[in-house]
Write a protein that holds these residues in place. Structure first.
Motif, PDB file in Angstrom:
ATOM      1  N   ARG A   1       0.832  -1.196   0.000  1.00 47.85           N
ATOM      2  CA  ARG A   1       0.000   0.000   0.000  1.00 47.85           C
ATOM      3  C   ARG A   1       0.867   1.247   0.000  1.00 47.85           C
ATOM      4  N   SER A   2       0.321   2.284  -0.588  1.00 47.82           N
ATOM      5  CA  SER A   2       0.977   3.576  -0.582  1.00 47.82           C
ATOM      6  C   SER A   2       0.109   4.493   0.258  1.00 47.82           C
ATOM      7  N   GLY A   3       0.488   4.738   1.476  1.00 45.99           N
ATOM      8  CA  GLY A   3      -0.340   5.534   2.372  1.00 45.99           C
ATOM      9  C   GLY A   3      -1.632   4.802   2.652  1.00 45.99           C
ATOM     10  N   ASN A   4      -2.757   5.469   2.502  1.00 46.90           N
ATOM     11  CA  ASN A   4      -4.068   4.865   2.721  1.00 46.90           C
ATOM     12  C   ASN A   4      -4.774   4.525   1.414  1.00 46.90           C
ATOM     13  N   VAL A   5      -4.080   4.590   0.283  1.00 46.51           N
ATOM     14  CA  VAL A   5      -4.694   4.337  -1.017  1.00 46.51           C
ATOM     15  C   VAL A   5      -4.508   2.869  -1.386  1.00 46.51           C
ATOM     16  N   PRO A   6      -5.597   2.139  -1.587  1.00 47.61           N
ATOM     17  CA  PRO A   6      -5.470   0.733  -1.990  1.00 47.61           C
ATOM     18  C   PRO A   6      -4.741   0.611  -3.328  1.00 47.61           C
ATOM     19  N   GLN A   7      -4.034  -0.487  -3.524  1.00 53.63           N
ATOM     20  CA  GLN A   7      -3.245  -0.688  -4.731  1.00 53.63           C
ATOM     21  C   GLN A   7      -4.112  -0.645  -5.988  1.00 53.63           C
ATOM     22  N   GLY A   8      -5.322  -1.170  -5.906  1.00 59.15           N
ATOM     23  CA  GLY A   8      -6.218  -1.149  -7.062  1.00 59.15           C
ATOM     24  C   GLY A   8      -6.503   0.267  -7.536  1.00 59.15           C
ATOM     25  N   ASP A   9      -6.630   1.201  -6.596  1.00 54.69           N
ATOM     26  CA  ASP A   9      -6.863   2.600  -6.967  1.00 54.69           C
ATOM     27  C   ASP A   9      -5.632   3.191  -7.650  1.00 54.69           C
ATOM     28  N   ILE A  10      -4.454   2.787  -7.212  1.00 52.23           N
ATOM     29  CA  ILE A  10      -3.217   3.277  -7.827  1.00 52.23           C
ATOM     30  C   ILE A  10      -3.128   2.782  -9.265  1.00 52.23           C
ATOM     31  N   VAL A  11      -3.402   1.489  -9.476  1.00 55.60           N
ATOM     32  CA  VAL A  11      -3.355   0.922 -10.827  1.00 55.60           C
ATOM     33  C   VAL A  11      -4.409   1.574 -11.710  1.00 55.60           C
ATOM     34  N   ALA A  12      -5.592   1.793 -11.166  1.00 56.32           N
ATOM     35  CA  ALA A  12      -6.651   2.448 -11.934  1.00 56.32           C
ATOM     36  C   ALA A  12      -6.224   3.863 -12.320  1.00 56.32           C
ATOM     37  N   GLY A  13      -5.546   4.545 -11.412  1.00 54.82           N
ATOM     38  CA  GLY A  13      -5.053   5.892 -11.696  1.00 54.82           C
ATOM     39  C   GLY A  13      -3.997   5.897 -12.790  1.00 54.82           C
ATOM     40  N   ILE A  14      -3.140   4.886 -12.783  1.00 50.55           N
ATOM     41  CA  ILE A  14      -2.112   4.769 -13.819  1.00 50.55           C
ATOM     42  C   ILE A  14      -2.769   4.548 -15.172  1.00 50.55           C
ATOM     43  N   TRP A  15      -3.754   3.651 -15.233  1.00 47.98           N
ATOM     44  CA  TRP A  15      -4.452   3.393 -16.500  1.00 47.98           C
ATOM     45  C   TRP A  15      -5.206   4.629 -16.971  1.00 47.98           C
TER      46      TRP A  15
END
Length: 62
Positions: free
Chosen positions: A2-16
């Motif tokens: 995890r990066s801070g309180n952001v779930p990994q799925g949200d990070i990947v979605a943000g990258i896409w």
């Protein structure tokens, strides 16, 4: 992972999302350049035609 309180799925979605936005922006800019180039050519054609027409009007018939 995890990066801070952001779930990994949200990070990947943000990258896409960023990737898709970049691709769309690249195509849009290319289209805008093509449109600008076509406008430039149209203005040149209009200027050339206007010059030809004015020359024909100014030249006395033989």
């Amino acid at each position: 992972m995890r990066s801070g309180n952001v779930p990994q799925g949200d990070i990947v979605a943000g990258i896409w999302r960023d990737f898709v936005v970049a691709v769309v922006t690249a195509f849009r800019r290319r289209d805008e350049r093509a449109i600008a180039e076509e406008r430039r050519r149209a203005v040149e054609r209009l200027a050339e035609e206007t010059i030809r027409r004015e020359r024909r009007a100014a030249d006395p018939p033989e």
